[in-house]
Design an enzyme around this catalytic site. Structure first.
Site, mmCIF file in Angstrom:
data_model
loop_
_atom_site.group_PDB
_atom_site.id
_atom_site.type_symbol
_atom_site.label_atom_id
_atom_site.label_comp_id
_atom_site.label_asym_id
_atom_site.label_seq_id
_atom_site.Cartn_x
_atom_site.Cartn_y
_atom_site.Cartn_z
ATOM 1 N N ARG A 89 -1.493 7.477 -6.978
ATOM 2 C CA ARG A 89 -0.204 8.088 -6.663
ATOM 3 C C ARG A 89 0.226 9.009 -7.791
ATOM 4 O O ARG A 89 -0.118 8.782 -8.951
ATOM 5 C CB ARG A 89 0.866 7.015 -6.475
ATOM 6 C CG ARG A 89 0.861 6.348 -5.102
ATOM 7 C CD ARG A 89 2.014 5.376 -4.962
ATOM 8 N NE ARG A 89 1.882 4.236 -5.846
ATOM 9 C CZ ARG A 89 2.474 4.095 -7.013
ATOM 10 N NH1 ARG A 89 3.302 5.016 -7.458
ATOM 11 N NH2 ARG A 89 2.278 3.017 -7.737
ATOM 12 N N TYR A 237 -5.138 10.809 -1.334
ATOM 13 C CA TYR A 237 -5.312 9.437 -1.818
ATOM 14 C C TYR A 237 -4.148 8.495 -1.522
ATOM 15 O O TYR A 237 -2.986 8.824 -1.799
ATOM 16 C CB TYR A 237 -5.558 9.440 -3.332
ATOM 17 C CG TYR A 237 -6.159 8.143 -3.802
ATOM 18 C CD1 TYR A 237 -7.522 7.912 -3.679
ATOM 19 C CD2 TYR A 237 -5.364 7.130 -4.306
ATOM 20 C CE1 TYR A 237 -8.072 6.713 -4.064
ATOM 21 C CE2 TYR A 237 -5.910 5.921 -4.697
ATOM 22 C CZ TYR A 237 -7.278 5.719 -4.575
ATOM 23 O OH TYR A 237 -7.822 4.524 -4.950
ATOM 24 N N LYS A 246 3.837 3.746 1.446
ATOM 25 C CA LYS A 246 4.941 3.848 0.496
ATOM 26 C C LYS A 246 6.004 4.847 0.964
ATOM 27 O O LYS A 246 7.201 4.622 0.790
ATOM 28 C CB LYS A 246 4.417 4.200 -0.895
ATOM 29 C CG LYS A 246 3.456 3.148 -1.452
ATOM 30 C CD LYS A 246 4.094 1.793 -1.500
ATOM 31 C CE LYS A 246 3.196 0.607 -1.754
ATOM 32 N NZ LYS A 246 2.453 0.474 -2.943
ATOM 33 N N HIS A 266 8.989 -3.780 -1.975
ATOM 34 C CA HIS A 266 7.587 -3.795 -2.418
ATOM 35 C C HIS A 266 7.189 -5.246 -2.708
ATOM 36 O O HIS A 266 7.098 -5.650 -3.861
ATOM 37 C CB HIS A 266 7.483 -2.924 -3.687
ATOM 38 C CG HIS A 266 6.089 -2.607 -4.115
ATOM 39 N ND1 HIS A 266 5.779 -2.256 -5.416
ATOM 40 C CD2 HIS A 266 4.924 -2.557 -3.435
ATOM 41 C CE1 HIS A 266 4.481 -2.014 -5.508
ATOM 42 N NE2 HIS A 266 3.942 -2.194 -4.323
ATOM 43 N N SER A 288 3.076 -2.243 -9.000
ATOM 44 C CA SER A 288 1.723 -1.909 -8.550
ATOM 45 C C SER A 288 0.674 -2.474 -9.510
ATOM 46 O O SER A 288 0.836 -2.389 -10.726
ATOM 47 C CB SER A 288 1.577 -0.397 -8.470
ATOM 48 O OG SER A 288 2.520 0.112 -7.557
ATOM 49 N N CYS A 290 -0.073 -5.513 -10.197
ATOM 50 C CA CYS A 290 0.382 -6.651 -10.995
ATOM 51 C C CYS A 290 0.240 -7.983 -10.264
ATOM 52 O O CYS A 290 0.860 -8.978 -10.662
ATOM 53 C CB CYS A 290 1.826 -6.447 -11.432
ATOM 54 S SG CYS A 290 1.981 -5.130 -12.645
ATOM 55 N N ASP A 313 1.875 -6.385 0.401
ATOM 56 C CA ASP A 313 2.416 -5.243 -0.347
ATOM 57 C C ASP A 313 3.855 -4.878 0.015
ATOM 58 O O ASP A 313 4.610 -4.466 -0.853
ATOM 59 C CB ASP A 313 1.505 -4.017 -0.137
ATOM 60 C CG ASP A 313 1.737 -2.917 -1.175
ATOM 61 O OD1 ASP A 313 1.689 -3.226 -2.381
ATOM 62 O OD2 ASP A 313 1.954 -1.759 -0.782
ATOM 63 N N ARG A 417 -10.057 1.126 -4.531
ATOM 64 C CA ARG A 417 -9.382 0.279 -3.547
ATOM 65 C C ARG A 417 -10.280 -0.070 -2.375
ATOM 66 O O ARG A 417 -11.175 0.695 -2.011
ATOM 67 C CB ARG A 417 -8.158 1.022 -2.992
ATOM 68 C CG ARG A 417 -7.127 1.404 -4.038
ATOM 69 C CD ARG A 417 -5.918 0.538 -3.977
ATOM 70 N NE ARG A 417 -5.047 0.700 -5.133
ATOM 71 C CZ ARG A 417 -3.942 -0.017 -5.311
ATOM 72 N NH1 ARG A 417 -3.574 -0.906 -4.412
ATOM 73 N NH2 ARG A 417 -3.203 0.139 -6.381
HETATM 74 P P1 GTP Z 1 -0.806 -2.852 -5.576
HETATM 75 O O1 GTP Z 1 -1.711 -2.894 -4.416
HETATM 76 O O2 GTP Z 1 -1.058 -1.690 -6.495
HETATM 77 O O3 GTP Z 1 0.645 -2.905 -5.211
HETATM 78 O O4 GTP Z 1 -1.183 -4.103 -6.537
HETATM 79 P P2 GTP Z 1 -0.943 -5.685 -6.416
HETATM 80 O O5 GTP Z 1 0.407 -6.034 -6.939
HETATM 81 O O6 GTP Z 1 -1.283 -6.168 -5.065
HETATM 82 O O7 GTP Z 1 -1.985 -6.247 -7.498
HETATM 83 P P3 GTP Z 1 -3.353 -7.040 -7.280
HETATM 84 O O8 GTP Z 1 -3.146 -8.393 -6.682
HETATM 85 O O9 GTP Z 1 -4.309 -6.155 -6.594
HETATM 86 O O10 GTP Z 1 -3.814 -7.248 -8.788
HETATM 87 C C1 GTP Z 1 -4.042 -6.196 -9.665
HETATM 88 C C2 GTP Z 1 -4.858 -6.617 -10.836
HETATM 89 O O11 GTP Z 1 -4.230 -7.705 -11.507
HETATM 90 C C3 GTP Z 1 -6.249 -7.083 -10.438
HETATM 91 O O12 GTP Z 1 -7.202 -6.515 -11.309
HETATM 92 C C4 GTP Z 1 -6.188 -8.572 -10.606
HETATM 93 O O13 GTP Z 1 -7.431 -9.095 -10.957
HETATM 94 C C5 GTP Z 1 -5.126 -8.787 -11.692
HETATM 95 N N1 GTP Z 1 -4.406 -10.065 -11.475
HETATM 96 C C6 GTP Z 1 -3.834 -10.476 -10.319
HETATM 97 N N2 GTP Z 1 -3.304 -11.721 -10.444
HETATM 98 C C7 GTP Z 1 -3.526 -12.100 -11.728
HETATM 99 C C8 GTP Z 1 -3.219 -13.291 -12.475
HETATM 100 O O14 GTP Z 1 -2.616 -14.255 -11.984
HETATM 101 N N3 GTP Z 1 -3.592 -13.300 -13.788
HETATM 102 C C9 GTP Z 1 -4.254 -12.250 -14.363
HETATM 103 N N4 GTP Z 1 -4.602 -12.340 -15.640
HETATM 104 N N5 GTP Z 1 -4.583 -11.126 -13.686
HETATM 105 C C10 GTP Z 1 -4.219 -11.050 -12.384
HETATM 106 C C1 SPV Z 2 0.719 0.700 -5.140
HETATM 107 O O1 SPV Z 2 0.466 1.560 -5.991
HETATM 108 O O2 SPV Z 2 1.709 -0.061 -5.229
HETATM 109 C C2 SPV Z 2 -0.186 0.532 -3.994
HETATM 110 C C3 SPV Z 2 -1.225 1.534 -3.787
HETATM 111 O O3 SPV Z 2 -0.027 -0.400 -3.227
HETATM 112 S S1 SPV Z 2 -0.674 2.992 -3.066
HETATM 113 O O4 SPV Z 2 -0.824 2.886 -1.618
HETATM 114 O O5 SPV Z 2 -1.508 4.079 -3.571
HETATM 115 O O6 SPV Z 2 0.726 3.206 -3.376
HETATM 116 MN MN MN Z 3 1.754 -1.707 -3.884
#
Ligand code: GTP
Ligand code: SPV
Ligand code: MN
Length: 634
Positions: A89, A237, A246, A266, A288, A290, A313, A417
């Site tokens: 983004r 993307y 979003k 979110h 994002s 996290c 999400d 992704r």
């Molecule tokens: P978006 O799709 O961008 O909104 O991200 P999201 O909030 O869904 O994050 P996601 O669950 O994909 O995690 C992002 C990164 O954080 C990944 O590389 C995970 O491995 C890492 N991660 C997720 N949960 C944990 C956790 O409990 N501990 C640690 N250390 N890392 C984590």
């Molecule tokens: C985020 O960045 O919070 C995502 C990926 O879930 S995107 O669709 O690119 O915003």
């Molecule tokens: Mn997201």
């Protein structure tokens, strides 16, 4: 009675129909398509029906052209490499367009640039539009993508995306409910108008990299909330182009929610069943990259618990007549971060993308498997490789270059992704498509906080909880264009997705939680606290169930397990199940260091004063004052 406003069918001046029946579209849709086709001048119009055959036909064409590569180890899985300049983004090129600036952003002091939302005037938008969209689809088909955010029913909404990217069409089919059925449901109703172009008309003047047309210099993602309209240019993307996500489901939808009395957030949505068989639902907002997808799909490491996914999400939430907060997941797929995903961290995500999925900017092994950072160990074990064999494995990295484990650089882009149908997740909740949603018992905020912030705390009240959300901060990640690891404010995990004045948004939250509505309890978690030598203090992932266990016991009214502190209630020692874990440094993990919080509260006050200013609702200011007092008397 209703006035019939449009009876004529609209004309498409000389633009051929490649597929579909234009005349059978509702008149409003015809007009939208005809007007925009006139503006963007595509080679022809392709009206999507959403069928499997249509998806397969588009995939075949993209494979032929080299845009997609079949990942031969699976059924119907494809790899896509973007232009390396188009990988995330672009927050700095995302705007809200309103007549009044302060409908979009807060009254910040002179010289302070608002970070929650960027405003553009209608006049400027007109100029920017004219510099981009006329003729921008020349030589390309314009796809008409009718889609529903939500499974249908009272909380769902319809949009139509016009796009010249066939990759976007494929992603929209997975991420939303798309096609003819949506047109049938639409009838004469209005819809969110979404216009997307990669911004590279034919004949192409720039060099196209990886068969991925885009126009990075001219990227613009603009929203007209009053008109319920989105104009996206120059990027193919993720959140820039899959406009249901979003752009619609957060930035436009939070405006609709403001008008109609609900929330677009979110947030993941999950059902958590305890060993006694009682299920409760949690909605959690983390910035994002996290951990939302990981938490939603968590595989519990303590016996007797069950976790099921409703969404990973986005949540649309509305208080029902019974006073409870109900949430739907407006999406139909997962657009998840690939790196770090493995059977160890997120087995349910791995199971979700074994077929019918698209992998964007990951690496590929010589065996036609996907690969990214975090898969080394399980690949070695599954294939029975020696350390040496693993290092010799031929990998093509996300840039298309030959690469070996241990080489410089990354195999996959950090924001690479997977796009997978939610229905393929083994732990998808049986009610994930319930039109009325699921009842939320707890709201959880969190972020990447290497320092100072304990594993979990509970807010004292709805208003205090909103302040906790308003003060969410996190280390930056690869999901947007920022580089380096800085802790940034990301209030409510919505900084990049705010659709209107953030002070008014907080006011909306406060109002909705008032009686007779029964506001859920609000918590804050931090899986990312570090030791001095930058090791995580908490194992995270499946072990996060131990924290959810504590949260849900608090929701059930267990008084005995919490201690009151300056920042909220924290678990008493021994009330989080640590059985079977390696030694946890409880004191480090749970401490609330006074110097840290004194500095933090000053910084928070400065942030709210400078970024929300006079728009900050008084109840939140009161909570801030109380928090400051409590911290000073720590
Ligand atoms: P978006 O799709 O961008 O909104 O991200 P999201 O909030 O869904 O994050 P996601 O669950 O994909 O995690 C992002 C990164 O954080 C990944 O590389 C995970 O491995 C890492 N991660 C997720 N949960 C944990 C956790 O409990 N501990 C640690 N250390 N890392 C984590
Ligand atoms: C985020 O960045 O919070 C995502 C990926 O879930 S995107 O669709 O690119 O915003
Ligand atoms: Mn997201």
């Amino acid at each position: 009675f209703q006035v019939v406003t449009e009876v004529v069918t609209h004309k498409l001046n000389h633009i051929p129909i490649f597929k579909g029946d234009f005349a059978s579209l509702p008149p409003k849709v015809q007009r939208f398509v005809a007007e925009k086709a006139e503006l963007m001048n595509p080679a022809g119009i392709y009206i999507c029906d959403g069928s499997q055959k249509e998806y397969d036909d588009i995939v075949d064409k993209l494979v032929e052209r080299g845009v997609l590569t079949p990942l031969k180890a699976y059924e119907n899985n494809y790899l896509c490499r973007t232009d390396p300049r188009d990988v995330a983004r672009v927050e700095s090129k995302t705007w809200m367009v309103t007549k009044d600036k302060y409908d979009s952003v807060c009254h910040t002091p002179e010289g302070v640039r608002p970070i929650m939302g960027q405003w553009m005037s209608e006049e400027q938008f007109g100029v920017e539009l004219d510099a981009r969209f006329p003729g921008c689809m020349a030589g390309r088909p314009m796809y008409v993508v009718p889609y529903s955010m939500g499974p249908g029913g009272p909380l769902s909404k319809i949009g139509i995306e016009l796009t010249d990217s066939s990759y976007v069409v494929l992603c929209m089919r997975t991420m939303t409910r798309m096609g003819q059925k949506v047109i049938d449901a639409l009838g004469d109703q209005d819809f969110v108008r979404c216009i997307h172009s990669v911004g590279l008309p034919r004949p192409v003047k720039a060099k196209v990299i990886n068969h991925w047309p885009c126009n990075p210099e001219k990227v613009m993602i603009a929203h007209r909330p009053k008109e319920r309209e989105i104009w996206s240019f120059g990027s193919g993307y993720g959140g820039n182009s899959i406009l249901g996500k979003k752009c619609f489901a957060l930035r436009i939808a939070c405006n609709i929610g403001r008008d109609e009395g609900w929330l677009a957030e979110h947030m993941l949505i999950m059902g958590v069943t305890n060993p006694e068989g009682q299920e409760k639902f949690i909605a959690a907002a983390f910035p994002s990259a996290c951990g939302k997808t990981n938490l939603a799909m968590l595989t519990p490491t303590i016996p007797g618990w069950k976790v099921r996914v409703v969404g990973d999400d986005i949540a649309w939430m509305k208080f029902g007549e019974d006073g409870r907060l109900y949430a739907i997941n407006p999406e139909a797929g997962f657009f998840g971060v690939a790196p770090g995903t493995s059977h160890k961290t997120n087995a349910m995500a791995m199971e979700s993308f074994q077929k019918n999925s698209i992998f964007t900017n990951v690496a590929e092994t010589a065996d036609g498997e996907y690969f990214w950072e975090g898969l080394e160990k399980e690949l070695k074990e599954r294939k029975g490789y020696s350390e040496e064999q693993l290092k010799q494995l031929e990998i093509t990295n996300w840039l298309g270059d030959r690469w070996h484990i241990g080489d410089e650089g990354k195999a996959a882009h950090p924001n690479s992704r997977f796009t997978a149908p939610a229905a393929q997740c083994p732990t998808i909740h049986p009610d994930w498509e319930a039109p009325q949603g699921v009842p939320i018992d707890a709201i959880v905020f969190g972020g990447r906080r290497p320092e100072g912030v304990p594993l979990v705390f509970e807010s004292f009240s709805w208003e205090h909880g909103i302040l906790v959300g308003a003060l969410v901060k996190s280390e930056t990640t690869a999901a947007a264009e920022f580089t380096g690891k800085n802790v940034m404010h990301d209030p409510m995990a919505m900084r990049p997705f705010m659709g209107y004045n953030y002070g008014k948004y907080l006011e909306h939250w406060i109002k909705l939680g008032k009686a007779p509505n029964k506001a859920p309890k609000i918590f804050h978690v931090n899986w990312f606290r570090e030791t001095k030598d930058h090791k995580f203090l908490w194992p995270g992932f499946g072990d996060n169930i131990r924290v959810l266990d504590w949260i849900l016991r608090r929701v059930s009214g267990d008084e005995d397990i919490a201690l009151e502190t300056a920042i909220g209630y924290v678990p008493k020692r021994g009330t989080i199940n640590l059985d079977g874990l390696p030694r946890i440094d409880w004191n480090e993990l749970m401490s609330i260091p006074k110097p840290y919080w004194e500095e933090d509260i000053d910084e928070s006050r400065h942030f709210l004063d400078s970024q929300v200013g006079s728009d900050l609702p008084q109840p939140i200011r009161d909570e801030l004052d109380k928090l400051e007092k409590r911290i000073h008397s720590l």
